[in-house]
Design a protein around this motif. Structure first.
Motif, PDB file in Angstrom:
ATOM      1  N   THR A  90       0.844  -1.191   0.000  1.00 24.67           N
ATOM      2  CA  THR A  90       0.000   0.000   0.000  1.00 24.67           C
ATOM      3  C   THR A  90       0.879   1.241   0.000  1.00 24.67           C
ATOM      4  N   THR A  91       0.365   2.309  -0.612  1.00 26.77           N
ATOM      5  CA  THR A  91       1.060   3.590  -0.619  1.00 26.77           C
ATOM      6  C   THR A  91       0.040   4.670  -0.954  1.00 26.77           C
ATOM      7  N   SER A  92       0.430   5.924  -0.811  1.00 22.84           N
ATOM      8  CA  SER A  92      -0.465   7.031  -1.139  1.00 22.84           C
ATOM      9  C   SER A  92      -0.003   7.788  -2.372  1.00 22.84           C
ATOM     10  N   SER A  93       1.019   7.286  -3.054  1.00 24.52           N
ATOM     11  CA  SER A  93       1.640   8.007  -4.158  1.00 24.52           C
ATOM     12  C   SER A  93       1.753   7.131  -5.390  1.00 24.52           C
ATOM     13  N   ALA A  94       1.357   7.661  -6.542  1.00 30.60           N
ATOM     14  CA  ALA A  94       1.491   6.920  -7.794  1.00 30.60           C
ATOM     15  C   ALA A  94       2.962   6.684  -8.126  1.00 30.60           C
ATOM     16  N   GLU A  95       3.798   7.681  -7.838  1.00 28.88           N
ATOM     17  CA  GLU A  95       5.228   7.526  -8.095  1.00 28.88           C
ATOM     18  C   GLU A  95       5.815   6.409  -7.244  1.00 28.88           C
ATOM     19  N   ASP A 123       3.756  -7.370  -6.323  1.00 30.65           N
ATOM     20  CA  ASP A 123       2.858  -7.931  -7.341  1.00 30.65           C
ATOM     21  C   ASP A 123       1.645  -7.046  -7.569  1.00 30.65           C
ATOM     22  N   GLU A 124       1.189  -6.408  -6.509  1.00 26.80           N
ATOM     23  CA  GLU A 124       0.042  -5.495  -6.597  1.00 26.80           C
ATOM     24  C   GLU A 124       0.293  -4.332  -5.644  1.00 26.80           C
ATOM     25  N   VAL A 125      -0.233  -3.160  -5.983  1.00 25.90           N
ATOM     26  CA  VAL A 125      -0.119  -1.989  -5.122  1.00 25.90           C
ATOM     27  C   VAL A 125      -1.478  -1.317  -5.033  1.00 25.90           C
ATOM     28  N   VAL A 126      -1.889  -0.969  -3.818  1.00 22.79           N
ATOM     29  CA  VAL A 126      -3.155  -0.275  -3.582  1.00 22.79           C
ATOM     30  C   VAL A 126      -2.840   1.119  -3.054  1.00 22.79           C
ATOM     31  N   GLN A 158      -6.465   7.020  -2.544  1.00 25.16           N
ATOM     32  CA  GLN A 158      -7.560   6.942  -3.506  1.00 25.16           C
ATOM     33  C   GLN A 158      -8.622   5.933  -3.091  1.00 25.16           C
ATOM     34  N   VAL A 159      -8.217   4.932  -2.288  1.00 28.45           N
ATOM     35  CA  VAL A 159      -9.130   3.866  -1.857  1.00 28.45           C
ATOM     36  C   VAL A 159      -9.091   3.788  -0.337  1.00 28.45           C
ATOM     37  N   PRO A 160      -9.899   4.626   0.348  1.00 27.44           N
ATOM     38  CA  PRO A 160      -9.864   4.625   1.815  1.00 27.44           C
ATOM     39  C   PRO A 160     -10.149   3.249   2.424  1.00 27.44           C
ATOM     40  N   GLU A 161     -11.056   2.488   1.829  1.00 33.29           N
ATOM     41  CA  GLU A 161     -11.348   1.136   2.321  1.00 33.29           C
ATOM     42  C   GLU A 161     -10.414   0.154   1.608  1.00 33.29           C
ATOM     43  N   TRP A 162      -9.123   0.369   1.820  1.00 33.76           N
ATOM     44  CA  TRP A 162      -8.151  -0.422   1.070  1.00 33.76           C
ATOM     45  C   TRP A 162      -8.106  -1.887   1.504  1.00 33.76           C
ATOM     46  N   GLY A 163      -8.584  -2.186   2.699  1.00 37.27           N
ATOM     47  CA  GLY A 163      -8.616  -3.577   3.144  1.00 37.27           C
ATOM     48  C   GLY A 163      -9.468  -4.436   2.223  1.00 37.27           C
ATOM     49  N   ALA A 164     -10.626  -3.901   1.823  1.00 38.78           N
ATOM     50  CA  ALA A 164     -11.506  -4.634   0.905  1.00 38.78           C
ATOM     51  C   ALA A 164     -10.847  -4.788  -0.459  1.00 38.78           C
TER      52      ALA A 164
END
Length: 341
Positions: free
Chosen positions: A194-199, A210-213, A217-223
């Motif tokens: 998880t991160t808050s930055s596109a960069e 493998d994946e980044v959330v 942009q997605v406050p309910e990132w757990g889901a």
């Protein structure tokens, strides 16, 4: 060796970095079992910000800060057998915790907290608190390992065994999270970050995520994380956010998963329903960095897998306060290092 050396001290903790002073100190002389190390590089951790503001228990004015450093042995006292002059070494975060489970007494000798740390030209340490630095790692890289990398190692090895093919969640782009990403990939695991930055998301993918959330942009990132696992959930969470993120972490775990509780950079004060912790056989494990043996295992793994620590920025010794401010800004990606040369 010279008769004096330079070292940083916190004169007080009421004005944080304003009280960080560079002093001229006497050169240490090793006694029985002791070693003098010429420090070549040190690195900062979130814990060091807490120390600077007086939030660590047991700290006193006059403290030499920082727990993480690497250097060269320049003098040894009597009965020293683990290292010799010329050896490249790293200091264990807690020099009295050699192996096994943590005990209360081990917590009374943590470098840069309850005892003086390594932000100095020369440091005297007990031989039992040192490990040799692999030849393939620089002093700067070695200085990043004792706290963050060992914490990541412990988070992935504590409690339930972590198996190849399992999924690990790491949070953000601090030292522990990036080391956990690198180590988990070397174990053959799938990693979601998880991160808050596109960069920063792009850089995490370059390191193997493998994946980044994007949690901004997605406050309910757990889901969102659970959805990326096809609804199954992750097997291990390296939880650095604490109460500020724990509820989301719980929500994305698989049956019989484990959450390694590392820190609380996401804030304090949130309340967690105990029923959430009990669902699906979920277990938690508090991480207290690790022992000297854990450091040795981490160093061996780093050498075998050719792990390269991610260093965000290197500051000169004279710029130590600036290094603290850079860490405070939370703009870093990886470790913040101070050269002592």
């Amino acid at each position: 060796m010279p008769n004096t050396m330079k070292a940083y001290h916190f004169e007080a903790f009421n004005d944080a970095l304003a009280s960080l002073r560079l002093r001229e100190d006497p050169m240490p002389s090793p006694g029985m079992g002791q070693v003098v190390v010429r420090m070549r590089a040190t690195s900062l951790n979130y814990r060091d910000l807490l120390a600077a503001s007086g939030q660590l228990p047991g700290i006193k004015p006059g403290l030499i800060p920082l727990s993480d450093g690497a250097g060269e042995v320049v003098a040894v006292g009597e009965a020293v057998y683990r290292v010799r002059p010329g050896d490249r070494v790293v200091a264990a975060f807690n020099p009295t915790w050699i192996s096994g489970r943590p005990e209360v007494e081990f917590m009374r000798a943590m470098l840069g907290g309850t005892v003086d740390g390594v932000l100095a030209e020369y440091v005297m340490l007990d031989q039992q608190g040192l490990e040799r630095l692999p030849d393939g790692l620089s002093f700067q890289e070695g200085a990043t390992l004792p706290c963050a990398a060992v914490t990541a190692w412990s988070a992935l090895h504590c409690g339930l065994p972590l198996l190849a093919g399992q999924t690990v969640l790491v949070q953000g782009t601090g030292g522990v999270s990036i080391f956990a990403l690198q180590l988990a990939k070397s174990f053959g695991c799938r990693v979601i970050a998880t991160t808050s930055s596109a960069e920063k998301a792009g850089r995490l993918r370059q390191l193997g995520a493998d994946e980044v959330v994007n949690y901004a942009q997605v406050p309910e990132w757990g889901a969102a994380v659970r959805e990326l696992t096809g609804g199954r959930g992750v097997d291990r969470v390296v939880e650095v956010g604490g109460p500020g993120t724990l509820e989301q972490s719980i929500g994305c775990t698989a049956f019989n998963a484990q959450i390694a509780l590392v820190g609380f950079v996401g804030g304090l004060g949130a309340q967690i329903n105990p029923r959430l912790l009990m669902r699906g056989g979920l277990s938690t494990h508090s991480i207290a960095v690790g022992s000297r043996t854990d450091l040795a295992k981490l160093l061996a793994a780093a050498e075998a897998t050719q792990l390269r620590p991610v260093i965000d920025r290197v500051f000169a010794f004279s710029q130590a306060p600036d290094a603290y401010r850079h860490l405070q800004s939370r703009r870093h990606f990886g470790k913040v290092v101070i050269n002592v040369d």
